[in-house]
Design an enzyme around this catalytic site. Structure first.
Site, PDB file in Angstrom:
ATOM      1  N   ASP A 580      41.688 -22.441 -14.379  1.00 43.86           N
ATOM      2  CA  ASP A 580      41.946 -21.114 -13.922  1.00 43.86           C
ATOM      3  C   ASP A 580      43.176 -20.883 -13.105  1.00 43.86           C
ATOM      4  OD1 ASP A 580      39.604 -21.324 -15.572  1.00 43.86           O
ATOM      5  OD2 ASP A 580      38.734 -19.471 -14.590  1.00 43.86           O
ATOM      6  N   GLU A 814      27.102 -22.152  -9.421  1.00 41.42           N
ATOM      7  CA  GLU A 814      28.424 -22.394 -10.152  1.00 41.42           C
ATOM      8  C   GLU A 814      29.284 -23.150  -9.156  1.00 41.42           C
ATOM      9  OE1 GLU A 814      32.064 -19.909 -12.476  1.00 41.42           O
ATOM     10  OE2 GLU A 814      30.864 -18.892 -10.748  1.00 41.42           O
TER      11      GLU A 814
END
Length: 844
Positions: A580, A814
Site C-alpha cells: 500500500d 492486523e
C-alpha cells in the site's frame, strides 16, 4: 483581311494539272492527348479511402470489442476443479460448514444458491436500543470473539464475549443421506461475574433461501416457532427444529417468551435491516418471580412503497426468524435434519451431542499436538490454547462465495461483470475484510497446508479457476451483494492491469516439499493429477506477470496501478504490491524498478521450472529465467544502492516532499463558507530525478526474505545489521516496516490516511524474516552464527508480543505498534497474523 498564300510554280511556271484518280496525300493526324480528369481521380481515391476507413473502422470496432471481451473471458483450459467437486456426492464431509465468515455465527453449504442459517441476538432492557448483533462489526466493541476450536470439517466451538455475558456457539455435523447429513447447534449463555444482574437476551435463529427453495414455518403455543421445514434443489427436503431453553444439559426448562417472523427478503445483505425494521416494543416479559417489562421483538415486516417499486418477486427469498427471549444462564439447541438421511441412529441432541462434541475435541487436541508439537516444545497450556484459537479462527474464517466480480480494462468504457463462479477461501478479517484477497491467501495456506493439504489444494484450485484468458486474476474477490455491502464503492471495480504478489507460489512450494517428504500421504498421492490440471493456468499466470509487469530494462519488473494523483498523496500508493503506502518513487513513471516484484518473479520462475520437471513438460525456459533472475550480480546491478547499503527500488524520486495546507484565496468581504475547504496537498521542494529510492524497510529485505541471496553474499552482512539496529528495523515486538531514520517514517499519506506500512509491525513479513533467518542460520556460510542468534531473538519477541496482546485485548490484530507492541488496525485479524502458530512450531 487574311494574308493569301502564294502558289509555287514548277519548272516553266505552269502548274501541273492534278490527276483525277489520285488524291493528295493526307499528312498523319496527331492524336490529341486526353486531359487527366483530376476530379474523377480525387473521387476514386476518396471512395477508396472511405472503403478502407470503413473496413478499418469495423475491424477496429471488432478488435476493440474482442479486446473488451477478453477481460471477462475465462481461460479455455479445463478447470482444475470439476463442476460438482463441492457437491455432497463428491465431498459430503465439507458440504455444510461455517462458510459465512462475515456473521458471528451461521452456516451454509458449498453451493451457488445455498439455504443459509444464522444467529442474531440483542440484550434487552438496556440503554442501548437497537444493539442487534449479526454481522461481525468492530463498532460492536465486543470484548472478544472467535473460534477456540475448529477442525475445518466436522465441528467448531466459538466464544463471543459481549459486554456482560458470553455466548458459546458449538456445532457438530453427522454424515448421512445424500445432502451432507445432519448438524446441531448448541448456544450457551452465561453472565459475567461483574454483571450486576443476570442479563435478559433475545436470540434470533433464522433460515433464508437464496432465490431458489422454500421455507414453511410451523408454529405452536401461539407464537413459538417449533420448526421450519423446507426444500431446495441442492438440499432436497429438510427440517430445522428449535429446542426450548434450559438451564443446562439435563436441567429443567426456563421461562421464555417467543416471537417469530416469516417474510420475504430481497437479498441476503438485507437480513439485518429486515429484522431491525420489524422490531416492536409492545411485548411483555413477565417471569414468575420478576417484574413485567416491555421488550423488543420481531413482529411484522412492513415493506415501504419505495421497496415495493424496486423489488423483483423472482429475486426474493423466504426468510424465517425464531426469537426466544430468556434470562441467563441458559442453553438452547437447534437441530437440522436432512430428509435423505433415513437411517439415523438417534437425534443429535442432548447427551448424544455432548458425547460427539467431546470426541471431536479430543481428536482435535491430538491432531494439533501431532501437527505442531507445542507441548513438546515446552509451551504453557495457555499459550497452546492461544495457538489453537489462531488456527481455529483461520479455519472458521473459511468462506464459500459465489457470484461475479466487477472488472474493467482500458478497452471497456464502463465496468463489466466477470463470469459467475465459486471461491472457497480463507479471509483476512471476519469484521473488516470478510472476502478473498489474492496475496493474503498465499500466506493463509502456509498454515492451513500443515493442517490439511487437501484443503490447500482445493483453495489454490478455486483461485486459479478464476483466471481469465489473459492470465489475470482479480486481486480482491467481491462476488455478491453481501460482500459488496462491506466494501467502499471506489474499491469494488478490479482493473486487469493490476497485479498482486503471487504468494500462491509460496503455498505451492510447501505442497511440493510435503510431497517429497511424505510421498505416502493421501495429499501427496493426489498431487500429480492436481498439478497436471493446474499447470496450464500456472503457465498463463506466470506469463501475464512476466509481460504486463515488465520493467523498463531487461529482467526488471514494475508494479502497475500506482495512484496517479500526485497532488494529494505524500507518496502515491502502490496497492497492487500489497504494501500500500510503503515509500516508492515519489513521482510514478514507467522508469521504475521494484525489487520486491523482482524477487517474487525469481521465486515463481523456480517453482514453475520444478512443476514442469515433475510433469515431464518442457522446463528450460523457466530454468533459464530462474537462473538469470537468481544471479546475485544482476540483482545487485538493478537494485543495490551503495548510498544506503541496502536493496532499493529505482525511479523518478525526490525526498523533498511534504504535506502542506492548501491556500484558498477568499476575496475581501466574501463569506469564507462559500469557498472550498482548505486541504492538505503535496509540496515538492526539489525536483525529482532518476535514482534509488533509498527507503530502508520491508522492501529492502525481499532478496533475503525469499532466499535469493547466496549464503556467502556480502549483502547479508548489511541486512543482518539493519535488522538488529533498533534505530532502523529492530523492536522488542518484531521488525518494523520502515526504518525510524526514513523521512516518511510514521508520516500520514493524506490528511485522511494514517501511516499503514510506514512503521507498524506486520506478522506476514516477520514470518518471512524468521523463516529466512532460520534458513541462513541452518546452512553453511559466513553469517550462519549471526543469523541463528537473530532467529532466536526475533522468534521470541514475536511470540511473546502477539500472545500478550491476545490475552490483554481478546484479539489477534492486523498489525502491532512498533513503539508499544500494542495491537492495532482491524480485529480479529486471523489471516496471516495466525502465522504466529508456525513460528511457535518452527515449521517453515
Amino acid at each position: 483581311m487574311g494574308r493569301r498564300r502564294k502558289r509555287v510554280a514548277s519548272g516553266d511556271g505552269v502548274l501541273p494539272s492534278p490527276r483525277k484518280e489520285e488524291k493528295a496525300p493526307v499528312p498523319p493526324r496527331k492524336e490529341k492527348k486526353k486531359k487527366t480528369d483530376i476530379g474523377k481521380v480525387f473521387i476514386n481515391i476518396s471512395i477508396g479511402l472511405c472503403i478502407f476507413s470503413l473496413i478499418w473502422f469495423f475491424y477496429a470496432l471488432y478488435m476493440r470489442s474482442s479486446l473488451a471481451r477478453r477481460v471477462m473471458t475465462l481461460h479455455p483450459s479445463p478447470r482444475v476443479l470439476d463442476a460438482n467437486s463441492s457437491s455432497p456426492a463428491v465431498s459430503p464431509e465439507r458440504y455444510w460448514g461455517s462458510y459465512r465468515p462475515q456473521v458471528y455465527f451461521g452456516m451454509k453449504t458449498r453451493s451457488p444458491r445455498s439455504v443459509v442459517t444464522g444467529l442474531m441476538w440483542m440484550r434487552q432492557f438496556t440503554d442501548m436500543d437497537g444493539n442487534l448483533r449479526h454481522t461481525c462489526e468492530q463498532g460492536d466493541h465486543l470484548q472478544g470473539y472467535g473460534w477456540i476450536m475448529h477442525d475445518g470439517v466436522s465441528f467448531g466451538v466459538q466464544e463471543i464475549h459481549d459486554r456482560d455475558f458470553t455466548l458459546t456457539t458449538e456445532f457438530v455435523k453427522r454424515m448421512g443421506g445424500d445432502h451432507g447429513g445432519d448438524w446441531t447447534w448448541r448456544i450457551t449463555a452465561k453472565q459475567h461475574s461483574i454483571a450486576s444482574s443476570a442479563p435478559v437476551i433475545s436470540l434470533m435463529f433464522y433460515a433464508a433461501t437464496d432465490i431458489q427453495g422454500s421455507l414453511q414455518a410451523h408454529v405452536e403455543e401461539k407464537n413459538r416457532l417449533s420448526s421450519v421445514t423446507g426444500t431446495s434443489e441442492e438440499l432436497g427436503n429438510f427440517k430445522i427444529t428449535f429446542g426450548k431453553p434450559t438451564a443446562g444439559e439435563g436441567a429443567g426448562g426456563k421461562y421464555a417468551r417467543y416471537n417469530f417472523l416469516q417474510t420475504r427478503s430481497p437479498g441476503l445483505d438485507k437480513l439485518t435491516d429486515i429484522v431491525k425494521n420489524s422490531l416492536n416494543h409492545k411485548f411483555v416479559f413477565s417471569p414468575p418471580k420478576g417484574e413485567k417489562r416491555s421488550y423488543f421483538a420481531v413482529d411484522s415486516y412492513k415493506v415501504t412503497n419505495h421497496q415495493n417499486q424496486q423489488k423483483d418477486p423472482k429475486m426474493e427469498s423466504d426468510f424465517v426468524v425464531h426469537q426466544v427471549t430468556v434470562q441467563t444462564p441458559f442453553q438452547i439447541e437447534v437441530l437440522f435434519e436432512s430428509g435423505s438421511f433415513r437411517e439415523r441412529p438417534n437425534q443429535l441432541v442432548g447427551s448424544v451431542l455432548t458425547d460427539e462434541l467431546e470426541k471431536r475435541k479430543m481428536a482435535f487436541d491430538e491432531k494439533f499436538e501431532g501437527t505442531f508439537g507445542l507441548q513438546a516444545k515446552g509451551f504453557t497450556s495457555s499459550q497452546i490454547e492461544f495457538a489453537k484459537a489462531a488456527l481455529s479462527n483461520m479455519l472458521g474464517g473459511m468462506g464459500y462465495f459465489f457470484g461475479q466480480s466487477v472488472v474493467q480494462s482500458v478497452y471497456n468504457e464502463h465496468p463489466v461483470l466477470y463470469p459467475e463462479g465459486p471461491l472457497f477461501t480463507a479471509v483476512p478479517s471476519r469484521s473488516f475484510f470478510p472476502r478473498g484477497f489474492l496475496w493474503d491467501e498465499g500466506f493463509h495456506q502456509l498454515l492451513l497446508n500443515k493442517w490439511d493439504s487437501q484443503l490447500t489444494q482445493g483453495v489454490i484450485a478455486h483461485w486459479l479457476d478464476l483466471i481469465n484468458v489473459e492470465g489475470w486474476i482479480p486481486r480482491e474477490q467481491i462476488l455478491d451483494d453481501e460482500a459488496r455491502s462491506k466494501v467502499p464503492s471506489e474499491f469494488i471495480v478490479q482493473h486487469n492491469e493490476n497485479a498482486n504478489p503471487p504468494t500462491l507460489f509460496l503455498a505451492l512450494q510447501e505442497l511440493l516439499e510435503k510431497r517429497d517428504a511424505q510421498p505416502e500421504s493421501l495429499s501427496s498421492q493426489t498431487m500429480l493429477p492436481f498439478l497436471r490440471r493446474l499447470y496450464p493456468r500456472l503457465q498463463i499466470w506466470f506469463e501475464w506477470f512476466n509481460t504486463t509487469q515488465a520493467g523498463p530494462i531487461a529482467n526488471s519488473y514494475r508494479w502497475r496501478g500506482r495512484d496517479k494523483d500526485t497532488n494529494l498523496f505524500l507518496n502515491p500508493k502502490t496497492l497492487t504490491s500489497g504494501l500500500d503506502d510503503y515509500p516508492r518513487a515519489s513521482h510514478p513513471s514507467a522508469d521504475e524498478r521494484h525489487v520486491d516484484l523482482y524477487c517474487w518473479m525469481t521465486l515463481a520462475s523456480g517453482i514453475m521450472a520444478n512443476v514442469a520437471r515433475i510433469l515431464g513438460e518442457p522446463h528450460q525456459v523457466y530454468e533459464n529465467t530462474h537462473r538469470t533472475l537468481n544471479n546475485n550480480d544482476l540483482l545487485n546491478e538493478l537494485h543495490w544502492s551503495e548510498n544506503l547499503h541496502a536493496f532499493s527500488d529505482y525511479g523518478n524520486h525526490t525526498q523533498a516532499v511534504s504535506l502542506q495546507q492548501e491556500k484558498v484565496f477568499v476575496p475581501p468581504g466574501q463569506p469564507r463558507h462559500q469557498f472550498p475547504v482548505s486541504r492538505l496537498v503535496r509540496s515538492v521542494r526539489r525536483a525529482p530525478k532518476l535514482q534509488y529510492v533509498n527507503a530502508l524497510g520491508y522492501v529492502s529485505l525481499f532478496p533475503f526474505l525469499l532466499h535469493i541471496l547466496t549464503p556467502d553474499s556480502p549483502k547479508i552482512e548489511h541486512i543482518l545489521r539493519d535488522i538488529r539496529d533498533s534505530e532502523r528495523l529492530w523492536t522488542p515486538y518484531g521488525l518494523r516496516s520502515l526504518s525510524r531514520a526514513d523521512p516518511l517514517y510514521m508520516k500520514r499519506n493524506t490528511e485522511h490516511d494514517a501511516p499503514y506500512w510506514r512503521g507498524p509491525i506486520w506478522i506476514n513479513i516477520n514470518y518471512l524474516a524468521v523463516r529466512a533467518l532460520h534458513h541462513y542460520g541452518s546452512i553453511e556460510g559466513p553469517f550462519k552464527e549471526k543469523a541463528a542468534t537473530l532467529y532466536q531473538e526475533l522468534r521470541t519477541n514475536l511470540i511473546n508480543n502477539v500472545y500478550k496482546q491476545y490475552l490483554e485485548t481478546g484479539y489477534i490484530w492486523e498489525q502491532y505498534s512498533d513503539s508499544t507492541g500494542r495491537g492495532q488496525g482491524s480485529h480479529p485479524f486471523t489471516g496471516w497474523s495466525a502465522l504466529t502458530v508456525l513460528i511457535m512450531a518452527e515449521e517453515y
